[in-house]
Design a protein around this motif. Structure first.
Motif, mmCIF file in Angstrom:
data_model
loop_
_atom_site.group_PDB
_atom_site.id
_atom_site.type_symbol
_atom_site.label_atom_id
_atom_site.label_comp_id
_atom_site.label_asym_id
_atom_site.label_seq_id
_atom_site.Cartn_x
_atom_site.Cartn_y
_atom_site.Cartn_z
ATOM 1 N N PHE A 1 17.111 -34.652 6.437
ATOM 2 C CA PHE A 1 17.029 -33.630 5.547
ATOM 3 C C PHE A 1 16.186 -32.401 6.383
ATOM 4 N N VAL A 2 16.746 -31.407 6.625
ATOM 5 C CA VAL A 2 16.126 -30.156 7.067
ATOM 6 C C VAL A 2 16.151 -29.072 6.378
ATOM 7 N N GLU A 3 15.221 -28.002 6.154
ATOM 8 C CA GLU A 3 15.326 -27.169 5.582
ATOM 9 C C GLU A 3 15.825 -26.134 6.198
ATOM 10 N N LYS A 4 16.733 -25.105 5.469
ATOM 11 C CA LYS A 4 17.719 -24.218 6.164
ATOM 12 C C LYS A 4 16.765 -22.973 6.646
ATOM 13 N N ASN A 5 16.938 -22.803 8.019
ATOM 14 C CA ASN A 5 16.391 -21.538 8.685
ATOM 15 C C ASN A 5 14.951 -21.861 8.737
ATOM 16 N N SER A 6 14.643 -22.723 9.022
ATOM 17 C CA SER A 6 12.896 -23.157 8.921
ATOM 18 C C SER A 6 12.491 -23.151 10.413
ATOM 19 N N LEU A 7 12.902 -23.038 11.335
ATOM 20 C CA LEU A 7 12.597 -22.759 12.823
ATOM 21 C C LEU A 7 12.829 -21.408 13.278
ATOM 22 N N ARG A 8 12.195 -20.583 14.446
ATOM 23 C CA ARG A 8 12.280 -19.445 14.631
ATOM 24 C C ARG A 8 12.809 -19.510 16.374
ATOM 25 N N ARG A 9 13.712 -18.478 16.470
ATOM 26 C CA ARG A 9 13.979 -18.335 18.180
ATOM 27 C C ARG A 9 12.978 -17.371 18.623
ATOM 28 N N PRO A 10 12.840 -17.548 19.871
ATOM 29 C CA PRO A 10 12.027 -16.757 20.518
ATOM 30 C C PRO A 10 11.885 -15.203 20.347
ATOM 31 N N GLY A 11 10.425 -14.661 20.254
ATOM 32 C CA GLY A 11 10.706 -13.300 19.919
ATOM 33 C C GLY A 11 11.315 -12.410 21.084
ATOM 34 N N ILE A 12 11.741 -11.063 21.021
ATOM 35 C CA ILE A 12 12.224 -10.303 21.838
ATOM 36 C C ILE A 12 11.582 -8.992 22.324
ATOM 37 N N TYR A 13 11.606 -8.457 23.341
ATOM 38 C CA TYR A 13 11.118 -7.075 23.738
ATOM 39 C C TYR A 13 11.940 -6.391 24.582
ATOM 40 N N ASN A 14 12.005 -5.318 24.658
ATOM 41 C CA ASN A 14 12.792 -4.321 25.688
ATOM 42 C C ASN A 14 11.755 -3.033 25.927
ATOM 43 N N ILE A 15 12.254 -2.562 27.003
ATOM 44 C CA ILE A 15 11.411 -1.242 27.435
ATOM 45 C C ILE A 15 12.739 -0.355 28.232
ATOM 46 N N ASP A 16 12.981 0.899 27.680
ATOM 47 C CA ASP A 16 13.984 1.703 28.054
ATOM 48 C C ASP A 16 13.221 2.896 28.572
ATOM 49 N N LEU A 17 13.616 3.436 29.789
ATOM 50 C CA LEU A 17 12.996 4.607 30.516
ATOM 51 C C LEU A 17 14.028 5.549 30.851
ATOM 52 N N MET A 18 13.592 6.851 30.641
ATOM 53 C CA MET A 18 14.538 8.072 31.131
ATOM 54 C C MET A 18 13.551 8.995 31.889
ATOM 55 N N ILE A 19 14.170 9.367 33.361
ATOM 56 C CA ILE A 19 13.482 10.358 34.002
ATOM 57 C C ILE A 19 14.403 11.678 34.254
ATOM 58 N N GLY A 20 13.811 12.609 34.021
ATOM 59 C CA GLY A 20 14.633 14.001 34.333
ATOM 60 C C GLY A 20 14.164 15.215 34.861
ATOM 61 N N LYS A 21 14.782 15.911 35.606
ATOM 62 C CA LYS A 21 14.234 17.424 36.361
ATOM 63 C C LYS A 21 15.214 18.154 35.882
ATOM 64 N N GLU A 22 15.001 19.273 35.522
ATOM 65 C CA GLU A 22 15.757 20.442 35.033
ATOM 66 C C GLU A 22 15.550 21.579 36.151
ATOM 67 N N ILE A 23 16.485 22.268 36.591
ATOM 68 C CA ILE A 23 16.714 23.237 37.539
ATOM 69 C C ILE A 23 17.396 24.551 36.970
ATOM 70 N N GLU A 24 16.746 25.584 37.158
ATOM 71 C CA GLU A 24 17.283 26.873 36.650
ATOM 72 C C GLU A 24 18.133 27.353 37.534
ATOM 73 N N ILE A 25 19.327 27.750 37.764
ATOM 74 C CA ILE A 25 20.317 28.347 38.483
ATOM 75 C C ILE A 25 20.206 29.876 38.371
#
Length: 819
Positions: free
Chosen positions: A730-754
């Motif tokens: 017998f086991v309890e439903k959803n009694s263990l956990r998957r590993p945690g998650i993390y994520n990093i997103d980066l955006m770099i931009g440069k604006e030029i006036e024509i």
């Protein structure tokens, strides 16, 4: 002469449901404090304006969200021009103005307004995402923005707010619901360019909003301006590096707005084409969307808006068993189309009414684009002997199910807002919706008695509400009550096995009280409390399932047109404190008790005259969610803007979905962690900007000027899973956990006036910057994503790449702006 004053104006806000905001306050003599009766306030570039009454009070309703310049004037007094005044949907901006007498002619006094960090009169949790934030962050869809808010978990259209099921969210665009009434969930796509502002009301919300248990997402779209402007943007992963080019990510979007001959007529157009491959062996997602809006104020005190919106999507998910025959796996097609007409009449500065009419048509298809007569039987399949262990990867096989649905909804709404004096704001309204629902769903077409749903039905709904905001100097109270009505509009069998038990469905209705209280303690601290009863009608497919009463199928399942609504009682208490001019904190604790969730109940044969067993949809599942949310807001400065959120939650219930216990003969009597429960969720975002003529100088040139760096960090606990394996007991439903998650997103931009009105911006987006392998599935016996002791599977089959999230991806892009 023009005086420039840079000041901080603390502008309180309060909840004001709808698609517009409100401006109110007083105008007084700066020396004596006496009210300036008849003093004028004008919102430049619009037809909005007001005059102060005998108490110096003014109010302007029905203002579209955005930034405005205001002009305050009175004969014999200086003229005050206030720039960058922010009007937020569902909130009121309060400005207390003082004007100095003048004996000689001087120029205008200009003040730059700054939005307060503590919204002192807000009585429940609300997150507001502005146009500037949408453009600053590396996100492609509005659902990605939502996933960064406190209390939200999940991704894409599979979001959960404060622990609720994903179909418990009401998505609204310009005040109109855009969910699938038949199958449930978000049923449209709108590109970010079309959004002026988006707000998330989580947990509790005012009486104007209904048919939602967890939260409301309210999107307000952009309108055309008096000046012509345009934007074109493109990004791609196909720039010569195979690792990223193989993802085949290409997206182009644009918009244009301006006047139509006369300034009283304006238009806005936007569109997007987004094509994405997959990091997995097969899969894709291709979407197209457009939005158009024409508005006019040519008739005094009347505004008319006509809008049209459409989207199409094609996608294929990955299934490891079909790795070598992707052409034989399910393909999904979606489309949605909406036209709406909005008529607003401002009777006076303190009263307006609004009529809205819309028609929403959307479809969903899941299959392999061939007639069911050509489908293989569920038992007709074969395996590649040369792959895996010889009986793991399909050589030929057809999916077992085909779904084809089409729904249409006509929606009519009428609302009115009346500001009664300085204390009471009364809002009331009613709505009516008629649905046309068509579904064809067949399971295993080649079976002798396949499971089929094939029907066309026309249910309808109605609602009415009234709410009052009572604003006192020391207390703000939001009181409201809502009435909802639903009629499935069919006849059905009261007893599914008895063809002679036909009855007409009874209508369902409910009154829902709402209350919210805000108590400002000081000018930098406030408390709030809110309580409400909320309900949501089940997805209509649960009402009409197997309405032909086919008993020849294995495990017959029947819907019930008389299913009751799902209900929740929500409590929320919070404190907000501003630490400095630029940093504030909001801490909110909540509890939600949810009853009557849709589940299944098995009725055994040979009892009460039944000659066969069957399953019914019933209102019997239960859940409760509790937790707290911490938000840190940082005021945008010349260089930096950002914020962070942390959510702690415990999400338990008797079932994670409506069909979790089907087929089966026993219902769960235990509460367990639901499948999407994440105990800890942390999100942070920030943008650093280097203004023009600033930054380090290299060879005498500021080459880093007009650059921006945006970063998003996400981290959370893992979701639960149930341990399994041989002889585990017998086991309890959803009694263990998957590993945690993390994520990093980066955006770099440069604006030029024509030239003066033409600018280009070069940018790069790096998603999953650290290339971290986030685990999204593990085997129950080992807790490992790549190995199991059960089944005797080959290494190739066990190492399913979809057990991990996406790797790093890079996109390069270009934006061209004209205004």
């Amino acid at each position: 002469m023009k005086k420039i004053l840079l000041g901080i104006l603390f502008i309180p806000f309060f909840i004001y449901p709808g698609t517009t905001g409100k401006l109110a306050g007083t105008i007084k003599d700066a020396e004596t404090g006496e009210p300036l009766i008849g003093a004028n306030v004008i919102i430049e570039g619009t037809n909005h304006g007001a005059a102060a009454n005998s108490n110096g009070e003014y109010v302007i309703l029905n203002i579209s969200p955005g930034r405005y310049t205001l002009k305050f004037s009175f004969i014999g007094y200086e003229t005050l021009v206030m720039q960058d005044v922010v009007i937020v949907v569902d909130q009121t901006t309060l400005l207390q103005i003082t004007l100095n007498p003048q004996s000689i002619e001087v120029g205008e006094v200009v003040v730059i307004a700054r939005t307060p960090l503590i919204q002192r009169d807000v009585t429940s949790s609300i997150s507001v995402i502005t146009r500037e934030e949408i453009e600053a962050l590396p996100v492609s869809t509005f659902t990605e923005l939502l996933s960064l808010q406190a209390g939200v978990t999940g991704s894409g259209s599979n979001l959960h707010i404060r622990g609720g099921r994903s179909n418990e969210i009401a998505y609204m665009i310009d005040g109109t619901l855009v969910v699938d009434p038949l199958l449930g969930g978000l049923a449209t796509n709108i590109n970010n360019d079309a959004i002026q502002e988006m707000s998330l009301l989580s947990g509790t919300f005012n009486a104007e909003y209904g048919n939602s248990l967890s939260g409301v997402v309210n999107i307000v779209t952009r309108e055309g301006q008096d000046k012509l402007s345009a934007k074109l943007e493109a990004r791609t992963s196909e720039f010569g590096i195979d690792k990223y080019s193989s993802l085949h990510e290409n997206r182009i979007n644009g918009s244009i707005s301006g006047p139509i001959i006369l300034p009283e007529y304006n238009f806005f157009l936007s569109g997007e084409v987004d094509k994405r491959g997959s990091y997995l062996p097969f899969g894709y997602s291709n979407t197209k969307s457009f939005y158009s809006k024409i508005s006019t104020t040519v008739i005094p005190f009347i505004k008319i808006v006509l809008s049209n919106r459409g989207s199409q999507g094609r996608r294929q998910n990955y299934n490891h068993s079909y790795k070598y025959i992707p052409e034989q796996y399910l393909r999904i097609r979606t489309d949605s189309w909406q036209s709406s007409l909005n008529f607003t009449h401002t009777i006076a500065n303190n009263f307006f009414y609004e009529f809205k009419a819309s028609y929403f048509n959307q479809g969903y298809y899941s299959g392999i684009d061939k007639d069911t007569s050509e489908y293989r039987a569920y038992s007709d399949y074969g395996f590649f002997e040369e792959y895996g262990n010889g009986h793991e990867f399909y050589k030929f096989s057809d999916p077992s199910e085909l779904i084809d649905s089409r729904t249409a909804t006509a929606d009519f709404k009428a609302d009115a807002v009346w500001q009664i004096g300085a204390v009471n704001e009364l809002k009331f309204g009613l709505s009516y919706k008629k649905h046309w629902l068509k579904l064809y769903d067949i399971y295993d077409p080649k079976r002798n008695f396949p499971y089929v749903d094939d029907y066309l039905t026309e249910p309808f709904e109605a609602a009415a509400y009234v709410q009052d905001k009572i604003e006192l100097p020391y207390l703000v109270i939001n009181l409201g009550v809502r009435f909802d009505y639903m009629n499935a509009n069919v006849e059905f069998r009261e007893r599914p096995l008895d063809p002679n038990s036909i009855i007409s469905v009874k209508s369902r209705s409910q009154f829902s009280p709402r209350i919210g209280i805000s108590h400002p303690i000081t000018d930098r601290t406030k408390l709030h409390f809110s309580y409400g009863h909320f309900f949501q009608n089940p997805d209509f497919e649960r009402l009409f399932e197997n309405n032909q009463y086919d008993l020849n199928v294995r495990e017959p399942l029947f819907g019930q047109p008389n299913l009751d609504a799902e209900r929740t009682i929500s409590y929320e208490v919070g404190i907000s404190h501003q630490f400095s001019d630029n940093v504030a904190m909001n801490l909110t604790a909540y509890y939600r008790d949810i009853t009557g969730l849709i589940g299944t109940h098995y009725l055994f044969p040979f009892i009460d005259g039944r000659f066969t067993g069957y399953t019914l949809y019933v209102n019997e599942d239960y859940a409760n969610n509790k937790g707290f949310e911490l938000t840190i807001d940082m005021r945008p400065t010349k260089y930096f803007s950002g914020g962070l959120t942390y959510t702690y939650s415990v999400v338990k219930g008797s079932a994670s979905s409506e069909t979790e216990q089907y087929p089966g003969t026993q219902e769960s009597t235990q509460l367990y962690y639901l499948n999407w429960d994440r105990t800890h969720v942390f999100n942070a975002s920030g943008t650093y900007t280097i203004p023009e003529d600033e930054g380090p100088r290299i060879f005498g040139t500021t080459i880093f000027e007009n650059m921006d760096f945006s970063l998003i960090l996400r981290a959370s606990s893992g979701v639960p899973y149930t341990p399994s394996g041989r002889d585990i007991g017998f086991v309890e439903k959803n009694s263990l956990r998957r590993p945690g998650i993390y994520n990093i997103d980066l955006m770099i931009g440069k604006e030029i006036e024509i030239v003066n009105n033409l600018r280009i911006r070069l940018f790069a987006e790096i998603l999953n910057l650290t290339d971290h392998r986030n685990v999204v599935y593990v085997y129950g016996d080992t807790g490992d994503p790549e190995f199991t002791l059960v089944g005797g599977y080959s290494t190739e089959y066990m190492r399913d790449p979809s057990n991990f999230g996406p790797p790093r991806s890079v996109r390069l892009g270009l934006t061209i702006r004209f205004n």
